[in-house]
Design a protein around this motif. Structure first.
Motif, PDB file in Angstrom:
ATOM      1  N   VAL A  12       0.877  -1.087  -0.077  1.00 60.11           N
ATOM      2  CA  VAL A  12       0.028   0.187  -0.172  1.00 60.11           C
ATOM      3  C   VAL A  12       0.931   1.462   0.097  1.00 60.11           C
ATOM      4  O   VAL A  12       1.726   1.318   1.144  1.00 60.11           O
ATOM      5  N   ALA A  13       0.438   2.255  -0.866  1.00 59.27           N
ATOM      6  CA  ALA A  13       1.339   3.196  -1.026  1.00 59.27           C
ATOM      7  C   ALA A  13       1.082   4.391   0.278  1.00 59.27           C
ATOM      8  O   ALA A  13      -0.194   4.052   0.676  1.00 59.27           O
ATOM      9  N   ALA A  14       1.861   5.193   0.482  1.00 60.22           N
ATOM     10  CA  ALA A  14       1.454   6.271   1.618  1.00 60.22           C
ATOM     11  C   ALA A  14       0.239   6.814   1.359  1.00 60.22           C
ATOM     12  O   ALA A  14       0.148   7.536   0.215  1.00 60.22           O
ATOM     13  N   GLY A  15      -0.841   6.757   2.228  1.00 66.14           N
ATOM     14  CA  GLY A  15      -2.023   7.627   1.893  1.00 66.14           C
ATOM     15  C   GLY A  15      -3.038   6.684   1.058  1.00 66.14           C
ATOM     16  O   GLY A  15      -4.180   7.280   1.020  1.00 66.14           O
ATOM     17  N   GLY A  16      -2.769   5.494   0.734  1.00 69.49           N
ATOM     18  CA  GLY A  16      -3.739   4.888  -0.124  1.00 69.49           C
ATOM     19  C   GLY A  16      -3.716   3.454   0.075  1.00 69.49           C
ATOM     20  O   GLY A  16      -2.969   3.023   0.827  1.00 69.49           O
ATOM     21  N   VAL A  17      -5.022   2.627  -0.165  1.00 71.94           N
ATOM     22  CA  VAL A  17      -5.149   1.220   0.060  1.00 71.94           C
ATOM     23  C   VAL A  17      -5.298   0.650  -1.248  1.00 71.94           C
ATOM     24  O   VAL A  17      -6.415   1.076  -1.861  1.00 71.94           O
ATOM     25  N   ALA A  18      -4.865  -0.321  -1.575  1.00 72.98           N
ATOM     26  CA  ALA A  18      -5.003  -1.332  -2.839  1.00 72.98           C
ATOM     27  C   ALA A  18      -6.164  -2.147  -2.394  1.00 72.98           C
ATOM     28  O   ALA A  18      -6.129  -2.707  -1.318  1.00 72.98           O
ATOM     29  N   ALA A  19      -7.122  -2.501  -3.394  1.00 72.51           N
ATOM     30  CA  ALA A  19      -8.222  -3.347  -3.106  1.00 72.51           C
ATOM     31  C   ALA A  19      -7.664  -4.936  -2.882  1.00 72.51           C
ATOM     32  O   ALA A  19      -6.796  -5.192  -3.539  1.00 72.51           O
ATOM     33  N   GLY A  20      -8.263  -5.448  -1.873  1.00 72.57           N
ATOM     34  CA  GLY A  20      -7.861  -6.638  -1.244  1.00 72.57           C
ATOM     35  C   GLY A  20      -6.663  -6.880  -0.643  1.00 72.57           C
ATOM     36  O   GLY A  20      -6.164  -7.743  -0.548  1.00 72.57           O
ATOM     37  N   ALA A  21      -5.986  -5.515  -0.665  1.00 72.29           N
ATOM     38  CA  ALA A  21      -4.612  -5.703   0.183  1.00 72.29           C
ATOM     39  C   ALA A  21      -4.514  -5.703   1.499  1.00 72.29           C
ATOM     40  O   ALA A  21      -5.449  -5.079   2.087  1.00 72.29           O
ATOM     41  N   ARG A  55      13.401   6.038   7.275  1.00 74.72           N
ATOM     42  CA  ARG A  55      12.765   5.292   6.312  1.00 74.72           C
ATOM     43  C   ARG A  55      11.754   4.061   7.268  1.00 74.72           C
ATOM     44  O   ARG A  55      10.810   3.589   6.494  1.00 74.72           O
ATOM     45  N   LEU A  56      11.971   3.894   8.284  1.00 78.12           N
ATOM     46  CA  LEU A  56      11.061   2.930   9.094  1.00 78.12           C
ATOM     47  C   LEU A  56       9.645   3.480   9.545  1.00 78.12           C
ATOM     48  O   LEU A  56       8.715   2.850   9.748  1.00 78.12           O
ATOM     49  N   LEU A  57       9.669   4.662   9.304  1.00 80.68           N
ATOM     50  CA  LEU A  57       8.352   5.589   9.402  1.00 80.68           C
ATOM     51  C   LEU A  57       7.529   5.623   8.160  1.00 80.68           C
ATOM     52  O   LEU A  57       6.226   6.094   8.421  1.00 80.68           O
ATOM     53  N   VAL A  58       7.958   5.235   7.073  1.00 77.60           N
ATOM     54  CA  VAL A  58       7.377   5.704   5.882  1.00 77.60           C
ATOM     55  C   VAL A  58       6.571   4.271   5.444  1.00 77.60           C
ATOM     56  O   VAL A  58       7.245   3.289   5.326  1.00 77.60           O
ATOM     57  N   ALA A  59       5.266   4.529   4.881  1.00 79.12           N
ATOM     58  CA  ALA A  59       4.543   3.521   4.605  1.00 79.12           C
ATOM     59  C   ALA A  59       5.204   2.962   3.067  1.00 79.12           C
ATOM     60  O   ALA A  59       5.004   3.747   2.389  1.00 79.12           O
ATOM     61  N   PRO A  60       5.616   1.709   3.012  1.00 77.97           N
ATOM     62  CA  PRO A  60       5.954   1.417   1.502  1.00 77.97           C
ATOM     63  C   PRO A  60       4.946   1.358   0.703  1.00 77.97           C
ATOM     64  O   PRO A  60       3.756   1.202   0.948  1.00 77.97           O
ATOM     65  N   PRO A  61       5.350   1.536  -0.532  1.00 80.52           N
ATOM     66  CA  PRO A  61       4.169   1.617  -1.810  1.00 80.52           C
ATOM     67  C   PRO A  61       4.051   0.166  -2.014  1.00 80.52           C
ATOM     68  O   PRO A  61       4.652  -0.708  -1.656  1.00 80.52           O
ATOM     69  N   PRO A  62       3.082  -0.029  -3.002  1.00 78.33           N
ATOM     70  CA  PRO A  62       2.673  -1.376  -3.339  1.00 78.33           C
ATOM     71  C   PRO A  62       3.949  -2.130  -3.810  1.00 78.33           C
ATOM     72  O   PRO A  62       4.598  -1.610  -4.558  1.00 78.33           O
ATOM     73  N   PHE A 666      12.160  -1.958   4.333  1.00 78.60           N
ATOM     74  CA  PHE A 666      12.124  -0.519   4.536  1.00 78.60           C
ATOM     75  C   PHE A 666      13.109   0.412   3.742  1.00 78.60           C
ATOM     76  O   PHE A 666      13.012   1.401   3.180  1.00 78.60           O
ATOM     77  N   ARG A 667      14.044  -0.256   3.407  1.00 77.86           N
ATOM     78  CA  ARG A 667      15.094   0.361   2.536  1.00 77.86           C
ATOM     79  C   ARG A 667      14.578   0.663   1.114  1.00 77.86           C
ATOM     80  O   ARG A 667      14.466   1.698   0.488  1.00 77.86           O
ATOM     81  N   ALA A 668      13.963  -0.606   0.564  1.00 74.94           N
ATOM     82  CA  ALA A 668      13.258  -0.265  -0.835  1.00 74.94           C
ATOM     83  C   ALA A 668      12.107   0.133  -0.614  1.00 74.94           C
ATOM     84  O   ALA A 668      11.417   0.375  -1.809  1.00 74.94           O
ATOM     85  N   GLY A 669      11.150   0.140   0.389  1.00 75.55           N
ATOM     86  CA  GLY A 669       9.832   0.603   0.568  1.00 75.55           C
ATOM     87  C   GLY A 669       9.018  -0.344   0.042  1.00 75.55           C
ATOM     88  O   GLY A 669       7.852   0.063  -0.702  1.00 75.55           O
ATOM     89  N   THR A 670       9.050  -1.550   0.263  1.00 73.04           N
ATOM     90  CA  THR A 670       8.190  -2.679  -0.235  1.00 73.04           C
ATOM     91  C   THR A 670       7.787  -3.521   0.935  1.00 73.04           C
ATOM     92  O   THR A 670       8.478  -3.604   2.001  1.00 73.04           O
ATOM     93  N   ALA A 671       6.592  -4.151   0.740  1.00 70.82           N
ATOM     94  CA  ALA A 671       6.048  -5.240   1.564  1.00 70.82           C
ATOM     95  C   ALA A 671       5.359  -6.409   0.837  1.00 70.82           C
ATOM     96  O   ALA A 671       4.559  -5.952  -0.249  1.00 70.82           O
ATOM     97  N   SER A 672       5.815  -7.477   1.314  1.00 65.80           N
ATOM     98  CA  SER A 672       5.351  -8.703   0.554  1.00 65.80           C
ATOM     99  C   SER A 672       4.599  -9.689   1.498  1.00 65.80           C
ATOM    100  O   SER A 672       5.173 -10.064   2.230  1.00 65.80           O
TER     101      SER A 672
END
Length: 717
Positions: A12-21, A55-62, A666-672
């Motif tokens: 999920v990108a900062a400030g947004g929610v992906a459907a079903g995510a 960087r640990l405070l930033v919501a990673p993008p999709p 958190f370095r790459a800004g991703t979550a899987s």
């Protein structure tokens, strides 16, 4: 081993929610800690990270890509541990009946051996969706039906359909059923947790009935026995264990019988009613206590180690009981003891009187040995050895060691198992060492020494892994149950000098302790128990991390089993190792009754809950950010002791809870998200990260898997 491709959930990108995510978001703590004075900065942030890295405070993008289970290690802890063995009267010849054995673990649970055979004819398991531990069984000889209890459900095996186990249903409100017995009318009785009540099942109507809680302070009814007059005797725990009795026709009209030496906590461990006496044992006394039925007074006591238990459904026609001492079988009453003869069997665990034959069972490493002693001729029939199919322990704990192996502790298990993830070669600790019981937590100190925390005496065991096949390499350093009344060491951490241990209290008690043990001498440096109330009153200490000067910990409001949870929120704390002074204590996460696996990354203290990761300022215990990784709210489950986990593997953070595993870079800004191919919640809540950055998890309860921490490289086009 097999290889499975797993789906990666959208981030999920900062400030947004992906459907079903799943959602990775930011939530700040509205409260302030009690001690806002500037403390030390915490451990160094590590290579490539700044102090309190933003960087640990930033919501990673999709995130896109695919994660994989790299390897599967099925049956991580193969073992044979027998819970009970019972002759099935009426099946087979009178002198050599069929015998059933139940095995701890979710595989090969029920093993039935027909007459004269050296191995089981029928090996059965409960369905996977209900494959809990079998806690009790009872045989209805008249109706040729064998009843089992598991996961709060009642099951039946019938000789007419020997390959089928039938689900009779859930006992409403119960998560565990104990000490089944069948009365002469065919009604099934049993004890319950957490209801603290007796239940009945009527096979003629297929109906359950749960009777009222025997006492307001009782969550466990563990022991039942019935006498000739149809009076049922009930043993309770874990608070104020005692006896209750009632007529089977009037289960709500109960009489309470205190123990001769009342206990604050613990259990009645055995109850067997005779014609005019009731024999009782507890988990705190070495003796058998004898109760006189007509007067309800305690008569005498004798050594418990020699008493042979009989099946719960057996209704005694007299007050005779049997003992074995120095290889001699004796018949006893309160007035006399008569030697009957010598036995070749060792460590007889149970006896069942069928006619004039006393059927004796001795547990062995491979199964059991059964023999019949004729009371008429005072002679023993030839022993019959049966080799059972091994089962598998559920994985309770994991350690990814620097020697390249993954070590496994088993639920209700003994010993350790090991797996070489590169070759799938298996190892088990030496059978001669009996000191390792259910391992709740493990931590490595250096290449040679590791530590184990085991249940149920809160033992801390030093283990020299370089000589792991030598029984002398395992040594008990401290038993925290004796003085401090603890049962489960879930929090463990080390620095260069000390091992730190946090615990869950014993059954029916509240308040875990925090201990420091000198690694060189193996002796406690200090133990903080809050003058008996617990280091943090009413809280279990379930997670620890440490540096050279400070220990950071997390708690759960869940107390020792059998006691209601403490009101309030889970706590975090920081203490000075040298002075034991508490630097700060906070409740930073709203709605969280338990916080798990504190660890450091990028100058922040990270903790896990069912929902995700909380990022904490180590200077003051204040919440900076919450990253929500699952769709399971903390409020949906009772706070636990090990219901979530968090490890750092290289630059990535791996979170496990609610059947899911999520990897955040958190370095790459991703979550899987890692999910099994079938879409089921297959993963357990314990993780292990090796010094090389490999991550291991639990799958399907009994398997260990290695998971990828980054998407596989794309194939060249």
């Amino acid at each position: 081993m097999s290889r499975r491709t797993l789906l990666t959930a959208a981030g999920v990108a900062a400030g947004g929610v992906a459907a079903g995510a799943f959602v990775i978001g930011r939530e700040r703590d509205p409260s302030s800690p009690e001690n806002p004075a500037p403390p030390p900065e915490g451990p160094a942030p590590g290579d490539g990270w700044s102090v309190r890295d933003r960087r640990l405070l930033v919501a990673p993008p999709p995130s896109t890509g695919t994660l994989e289970v790299l390897h599967e290690y099925a049956g991580a802890f193969p073992a044979l541990k027998i819970r009970d063995v019972l002759p099935l009267e009426g099946l087979g010849p009178a002198g050599e009946p069929w015998i059933v054995a139940t095995v701890i673990g979710p595989t090969n649970q029920i093993q039935i051996t027909t007459s004269s055979r050296p191995a089981p004819e029928h090996v059965l398991e409960l369905p996977p969706e209900h494959r809990g531990e079998i806690l009790s069984m009872a045989w209805d000889a008249q109706r040729k039906t064998l009843y089992h209890s598991a996961s709060g459900r009642l099951w039946a095996w019938r000789s007419a359909q020997p390959t089928v186990v039938v689900d009779l249903g859930q006992v409403p409100g119960a998560s565990a059923l104990y000490e089944l017995l069948v009365d002469p009318a065919g009604l099934v009785w049993g004890g319950t947790f957490p209801l603290g009540a007796v239940f009945t099942y009527d096979p003629s109507t297929s109906k359950f009935q749960v009777h009222s809680r025997v006492a307001p302070d009782t969550q466990y009814v563990r022991r039942l026995s019935m006498d000739l007059r149809g009076r049922i005797w009930v043993g309770t725990g874990s608070q104020n264990p005692r006896l209750f009795t009632f007529l089977r026709t009037s289960p709500e009209d109960r009489t309470e019988i205190p123990l001769p030496e009342p206990m604050e906590n613990g259990f009645i461990s055995a109850v067997r009613a005779g014609a005019s006496k009731v024999l009782v044992t507890t988990d705190a006394h070495p003796d058998v206590l004898e109760l006189d039925i007509p007067t309800l007074s305690w008569d005498r006591r004798f050594t418990a180690s020699t008493w042979i238990r009989t099946p719960s459904s057996a209704i005694a026609r007299s007050d005779v009981y049997y003992t074995i001492a120095d290889g001699v079988l004796s018949m006893n009453t309160s007035a006399a003891s008569v030697p009957l003869g010598e036995l070749d069997l060792e460590d007889v665990s149970s006896a069942c009187l069928l006619g004039t034959d006393l059927h004796l069972v001795s547990i062995t490493r491979e199964g059991y040995t059964a023999s019949a002693f004729s009371l008429a001729s005072r002679s023993t029939a030839p022993a019959r050895s049966v080799r059972l199919e091994p089962g598998r322990f559920r994985v309770q704990s994991l350690l990814a060691h620097s020697d390249g192996n993954v070590y496994v502790g088993g639920f209700m298990g003994t010993g350790l198992a090991g797996i070489s993830p590169d070759t799938d070669q298996r190892w088990s600790s030496p059978a001669a060492d009996a000191s390792i019981h259910q391992v709740e937590q493990m931590v490595q100190f250096d290449e040679r020494v590791s530590f184990l925390g085991t249940y149920s005496w809160a033992d801390v065991i030093r283990w020299e892994s370089t000589s792991r096949d030598d029984p002398s390499s395992y040594s008990q350093l401290v038993r925290l149950s004796k003085k401090y009344r603890q049962s489960r060491p879930y929090g463990m951490a080390v620095n260069s000098r000390s091992l730190f241990v946090g615990t869950v209290p014993d059954y029916g008690l509240s308040g875990g302790v925090l201990a420091a043990i000198d690694v060189e001498t193996g002796t406690p440096t200090w133990v903080l128990d809050g003058d008996g109330a617990g280091f943090i009153g009413g809280h279990s200490i379930i997670g620890l991390t440490a540096d050279e000067e400070y220990v950071y910990g997390s708690t759960s409001v869940r107390n020792g089993s059998g006691l209601p949870d403490t009101d309030g929120l889970a706590q975090l704390f920081m203490i000075d190792v040298a002075t034991q002074r508490k630097i700060w204590q906070t409740a930073p996460v709203p709605g969280a009754g338990a916080l798990y696996a504190p660890t450091f990354l990028g100058g922040w203290l990270l903790v896990a809950d069912l929902e995700g990761i909380a990022v904490i300022d180590p200077r003051n215990g204040r919440l900076e950010v919450r990253h929500t990784l699952t769709d399971v709210p903390n409020s949906s489950q009772r706070p636990g002791w090990a219901s979530a986990d968090l490890v750092v593997a290289g630059d990535r953070v791996v979170h496990a809870a609610a059947g899911t595993i999520t990897i955040v870079d958190f370095r790459a800004g991703t979550a899987s998200r890692v999910a099994d191919a079938g879409g089921r919640a297959a993963f357990g809540s314990r993780l292990a990260a090796s010094p090389q950055g490999r991550v291991f998890a639990i799958s399907q309860g009994t398997d260990v898997v290695e998971i990828a921490t980054a998407p596989a490289p794309s194939e060249p086009g």
